[in-house]
Write a protein that holds these residues in place. Sequence first.
Motif, short mmCIF file in Angstrom:
data_model
loop_
_atom_site.label_atom_id
_atom_site.label_comp_id
_atom_site.label_asym_id
_atom_site.label_seq_id
_atom_site.Cartn_x
_atom_site.Cartn_y
_atom_site.Cartn_z
N ASP A 157 44.52 35.17 49.00
CA ASP A 157 44.67 36.25 49.98
C ASP A 157 43.37 36.61 50.69
OD1 ASP A 157 47.41 36.51 49.38
OD2 ASP A 157 46.95 37.73 47.63
N LYS A 176 44.67 45.28 66.86
CA LYS A 176 45.42 44.13 66.37
C LYS A 176 44.96 43.81 64.95
CE LYS A 176 45.92 42.11 70.98
NZ LYS A 176 45.66 40.91 71.81
N ASP A 177 45.86 43.26 64.16
CA ASP A 177 45.56 42.93 62.76
C ASP A 177 45.15 41.46 62.67
OD1 ASP A 177 45.40 42.50 60.08
OD2 ASP A 177 47.36 43.32 59.58
N ASP A 213 46.66 39.27 59.04
CA ASP A 213 48.02 38.87 58.72
C ASP A 213 48.32 39.35 57.30
OD1 ASP A 213 50.51 37.77 59.08
OD2 ASP A 213 49.90 35.73 58.63
N SER A 214 48.66 38.46 56.39
CA SER A 214 48.96 38.88 55.01
C SER A 214 47.73 38.87 54.12
CB SER A 214 50.03 37.97 54.41
OG SER A 214 49.57 36.63 54.35
N ASP A 215 46.57 38.48 54.66
CA ASP A 215 45.36 38.41 53.86
C ASP A 215 44.69 39.78 53.79
OD1 ASP A 215 45.58 35.65 53.36
OD2 ASP A 215 44.75 35.20 55.33
N GLU A 229 37.01 34.49 64.77
CA GLU A 229 38.06 35.51 64.64
C GLU A 229 37.49 36.91 64.42
OE1 GLU A 229 39.94 31.86 62.52
OE2 GLU A 229 37.95 32.61 63.06
#
Length: 456
Positions: free
Chosen positions: A91, A216-217, A220-222, A279
């Motif tokens: 994660d 904005k994220d 994601d799921s991390d 990123e």
Amino acid sequence: MATRTDECAVVLGGSIAGLLAARVLSESYPRVVIVERDKILGVHGPRRGVPHGNHAHGLVARGHQIMESMFPGLTDELIGAGVRPGDFSNDIQWYFNGLRLSPARTGLPSVPATRPVLEYHLRERVRALPEVSFLEEHDVIAPVTDASGHRVTGVRVQARTPGAEEQTLSAHLVVDTTGRGSRTPLWLADLGYQAPPEERIEIDLAYTTRHYRLEKDPFDSDIAIIPAATPSHPRGAFFYRVPGDDNRVELSVTGLLGDHPPTDPEGFHAFVRSLPVPEIYEAIRDAEPLDEPLRFRFPASVRRDYNRLERFPAGLLVMGDAICSFNPAYAQGMTSASLQALVLRRHTAGRRLPRPQAYFRDVAREIRSPWSFAAVTDLGYSGVKGKRNLQTALVNRYAALAQRAAVHDPRVTDALVRIAGLVASPQSLMHPRTLLRVLRSARRPVPPSAFGVPTS
């Protein structure tokens, strides 16, 4: 004025090492007093006595396991405070040398609580112990000894208010957890003892940190994006969510050997843009800044070898950063303090007075592996001064190969993450099966997916 505290243990310093010391001492002593120069009870944010508290902190897996065992339910409390835990590898987006490691589900927890949040919850758990009390806003003057000078019997303290008188806390045991600025070496000299030999590795590291609210994220799921600093890519970063549901993030960027991240907003953004993971810059470029960039400097890693002293006064011990402070980029400090707390527990069980030489020998055994890991890694930077030999060069060369192999092979990632989490020794990376995987995978071409998204 003297305050009698029969069969009392006194802990000097109320940060994480001091809290862990008080926790284990409460198992053997009817009274434990934590002396702290700051006001700390009820404090939720960073405090003056922990200047690095505003910056990224990592509690690696072994430290989390120890803290959870000492404070059952701590993880659930942190989750209740808005912390989003995850797997220490699967994660987190780990980057080494500009390349993303292949995720591996390790089963090792990562709890990105930030230092103030973690310290607050630990402090509240210790505060609830009936044996423990806090003496806030007091300076430590010096230890008190018996007539022979061979036995510490307490400590002199003074309230941080004008005109306050000194007071003496009598104690069966005094534990110094005052950190890098510990005055125990000076106290030893005043008492006629030798100061401990020191090993220093000058790295001239600086963290610069800023907090944002994102539109904005990027995760994601991390739970985090971490481009680790390496000799080929010496600028690093720790980018993760701050506890809560309001899209706040903490970004700490690092540079060493004088390449310090700027504290002006434009310079800070330019430094972020230079990272090998675009990123991060994409995420903060148009985000709402919540504060100005703040810098923390860390000149050198320091290990004080108390275990090499032939004489040491009874009734006094040292623990935490006061013994060994690591390059904070490796996130070993809080876990090292946790390991030392287990040593303290063994040596004080049943309220027996520890033998300093035996205690320091066992502490040295616990910190030997993380210190060696940090020292050898830092010596991989050509500008860091220190003794190098063929083994140092071979270890760093092999580590780079392992990082390259982990881009392809999640089992190699798992091995690297377990070492970083202090649940496995660095020697485990040389296991024949792992060695074979490293040598096989390191030769493979890097897939395009291993690189960050280009910055527009």
